[in-house]
Design an enzyme around this catalytic site. Structure first.
Site, PDB file in Angstrom:
ATOM      1  N   PHE A 217      -9.291   9.039  16.751  1.00  0.00           N
ATOM      2  CA  PHE A 217     -10.208   8.372  17.369  1.00  0.00           C
ATOM      3  C   PHE A 217      -9.817   7.059  18.060  1.00  0.00           C
ATOM      4  CE2 PHE A 217     -12.186  11.118  14.277  1.00  0.00           C
ATOM      5  CZ  PHE A 217     -12.829  12.035  14.975  1.00  0.00           C
TER       6      PHE A 217
ATOM      7  N   GLU B 133      -8.675   6.512  26.142  1.00  0.00           N
ATOM      8  CA  GLU B 133      -9.251   5.183  26.131  1.00  0.00           C
ATOM      9  C   GLU B 133      -8.593   4.293  26.960  1.00  0.00           C
ATOM     10  OE1 GLU B 133     -11.899   4.954  22.058  1.00  0.00           O
ATOM     11  OE2 GLU B 133      -9.874   5.206  21.817  1.00  0.00           O
TER      12      GLU B 133
ATOM     13  N   GLU C 283      -9.739   7.289   2.957  1.00  0.00           N
ATOM     14  CA  GLU C 283      -9.523   5.650   2.653  1.00  0.00           C
ATOM     15  C   GLU C 283     -10.498   4.896   3.636  1.00  0.00           C
ATOM     16  OE1 GLU C 283      -5.729   2.718   3.326  1.00  0.00           O
ATOM     17  OE2 GLU C 283      -6.083   4.197   4.933  1.00  0.00           O
TER      18      GLU C 283
ATOM     19  N   SER D 117       0.789  -1.383   0.129  1.00  0.00           N
ATOM     20  CA  SER D 117       0.072  -0.017   0.062  1.00  0.00           C
ATOM     21  C   SER D 117       0.827   1.313  -0.099  1.00  0.00           C
ATOM     22  CB  SER D 117      -0.642   0.064   1.355  1.00  0.00           C
ATOM     23  OG  SER D 117      -1.736  -0.972   1.061  1.00  0.00           O
TER      24      SER D 117
HETATM   25 ZN   LIG Z   1      -2.552  -4.955   3.002  1.00  0.00          ZN
END
Ligand SMILES: [Zn+2]
Length: 515
Positions: free
Chosen positions: A295, A248, A339, A121
């Site tokens: 987040f 969190e 994305e 990627s």
């Molecule tokens: Zn991948």
């Protein structure tokens, strides 16, 4: 007079028919006279033809561009997600249309990296964002740079489409449900010989001395134009020192003691930083100044697990809506890069359930973008960076649950009441992986007779036991609508996407006036 008109379009039905033939056939079979002309598929195809004949390419400049990446969303994933979405709506499924499948223009994208037949990627995002291909695992540096070698990147940076947009005063935004520092989003704002250099301690000491800095810091230091207007994603831990525990309960990952969230706030006194759903909901979109939302400590949740998140998280569609609202509030145009990251992660885990539900979530985000924008001035592109070893196969009956076991038709073409069994006596699923975690070493595949293959955590069976499932190397689709969209057709190299975007925004003209 009428007999000289050989074509006639009926408004509403949209059919083109030979009027002269009409008199010889009853109304029910007039479209060319074929006996199949009243068939619903035939009629729909005629409507599609009429739409395509009437379509004129929009050659005007684009004011805005929204680029959606379904990470790992190969064509088999799109087909299966289309069926799942349809079945969730109570349809048989196959006839369903995903939001981007109404787009008029498509092309096939060749995804290989300069040093890999089947890409990763980082190399692919660098390609469609910079206009040239490069090696795998590197972030927006050219193919002269060597993976993991800081010195080799000197003088070898690629300028990303987001950087170029900022340079000419086009506003920008990034939305992802991966870590904001993950490969696909990083290629928009960072330059690195390694996608894994997300924090300073990820960079080997020997490399640090050549001046490379980590991807999170590059985000905070980003200085092209007036900076990125809005960014949403996960990856909070890469911005926080290890001494800090976030809202969190997760610890920061930085060992250089820097709190990049505080640094970002100091750099942007008028900015808004949020980390949970409540903060997201309270964002003041009209307020001037940039917005940063982080987040999750690492990636955000898969769509089907989102309700379990401690602090609460917005969906990809929610983030898309907010980002467009923010960017539409500006007088200049915008480039928004979105994305759907976790399709890829679910596939790597061999879990079609989450991969497909996250693809459906991406389709919802694209629908939001379609609804909020004007097709005359906004180019929307939806594509994938690469595919996966994900297959959909079997003589499966129509409307069979897409995550279910293969049910075939009987000799009359009617669905049988039991799943088909393979030569080993066990049923099998329609969906599966060539390699990955669903493969068993040294044993026959497990008997699926009493297994719920539609369950959320079910891992589809695989042949080759590679631990995690790997990317697919076949072409992926590009879907486009809006000004410049007509330039997507045929088989193209992935880096061509950048060139269409640059032409659509007339970036060359804008760059001339900046210089
Ligand atoms: Zn991948």
């Amino acid at each position: 007079m009428i007999k000289y008109m050989n074509k006639f379009s009926i408004v509403g039905g949209g059919f083109i028919l030979a009027l002269s033939q009409m008199a010889f056939f009853p109304a029910s079979v007039w479209a060319g006279g074929e006996p199949q002309a009243t068939d619903s598929y035939f009629i729909e195809a005629q409507k599609t033809l009429s739409r395509k004949l009437a379509r004129k390419p929009n050659t005007a400049p684009a004011r805005n561009i929204i680029l959606f990446i379904g990470d790992g969303m190969g064509v088999s994933t799109v087909t299966a997600a289309r069926i799942l979405e349809g079945q969730l709506k109570g349809m048989a499924g196959e006839e369903n249309i995903l939001s981007w499948e109404t787009f008029p223009y498509t092309a096939l994208s060749k995804t290989y990296n300069t040093n890999r037949q089947i890409p990763d990627s980082a190399g692919t995002a660098s390609a469609f964002l910079s206009g040239t291909k490069t090696r795998s695992n590197v972030i927006s540096v050219n193919q002269n740079a060597v993976q993991g070698d800081c010195q080799s990147t000197q003088g070898n940076h690629l300028e990303s489409f987001l950087e170029l947009s900022e340079k000419v005063g086009v506003n920008t935004g990034i939305v992802t449900n991966a870590r904001l520092t993950h490969a696909t989003p990083a290629a928009a704002y960072a330059h690195s010989p390694s996608r894994y250099w997300e924090t300073m301690s990820d960079i080997p000491k020997a490399e640090q001395k050549y001046g490379c800095i980590d991807i999170a810091r590059q985000f905070v230091n980003f200085s092209a134009g007036n900076g990125i207007e809005i960014a949403f994603g996960g990856g909070r831990r890469n911005f926080l020192p290890s001494s800090v525990t976030d809202g969190e309960g997760e610890k920061g990952k930085r060992k250089d003691n820097r709190n990049l969230i505080e640094e970002w706030k100091n750099l942007h006194q008028n900015g808004q930083y949020v980390w949970n759903e409540a903060g997201f909901d309270q964002l003041d979109i009209k307020k001037d100044g940039p917005i940063l939302g982080l987040f999750n400590a690492s990636h955000m949740q898969f769509e089907t697990d989102r309700h379990l998140d401690k602090g609460g998280e917005p969906s990809l569609a929610d983030m898309t809506k907010k980002a467009i609202e923010k960017l539409q509030g500006k007088s200049e145009g915008y480039f928004l890069y979105i994305e759907g990251a976790r399709i890829d992660h679910a596939h790597h885990a061999g879990n079609a359930y989450r991969a497909l539900h996250d693809s459906v979530a991406l389709a919802e985000a694209v629908q939001v973008a379609k609804d909020m924008t004007n097709g005359q001035d906004t180019l929307i592109i939806v594509t994938a960076d690469h595919s996966h070893g994900f297959v959909m196969t079997g003589d499966v009956t129509r409307g069979n649950p897409i995550l279910g076991k293969v049910v075939e038709n009987d000799k009359k073409g009617i669905a049988k009441s039991h799943p088909a069994v393979a030569k080993d006596g066990s049923p099998y699923t329609t969906l599966g992986y060539y390699n990955g975690g669903g493969a068993i070493v040294g044993q026959p595949r497990s008997d699926l007779s009493h297994v719920d293959t539609e369950a959320q955590n079910y891992l589809q069976q695989a042949l080759v036991p590679t631990g995690y499932e790997r990317h697919g190397g076949e072409d992926v689709a590009i879907y486009a609508d809006g000004p410049g969209g007509y330039l997507f057709h045929g088989v193209v190299e992935q880096n061509y996407i950048f060139h269409v975007m640059k032409h659509a925004l007339r970036l060359d003209e804008k760059l001339k006036s900046v210089k």
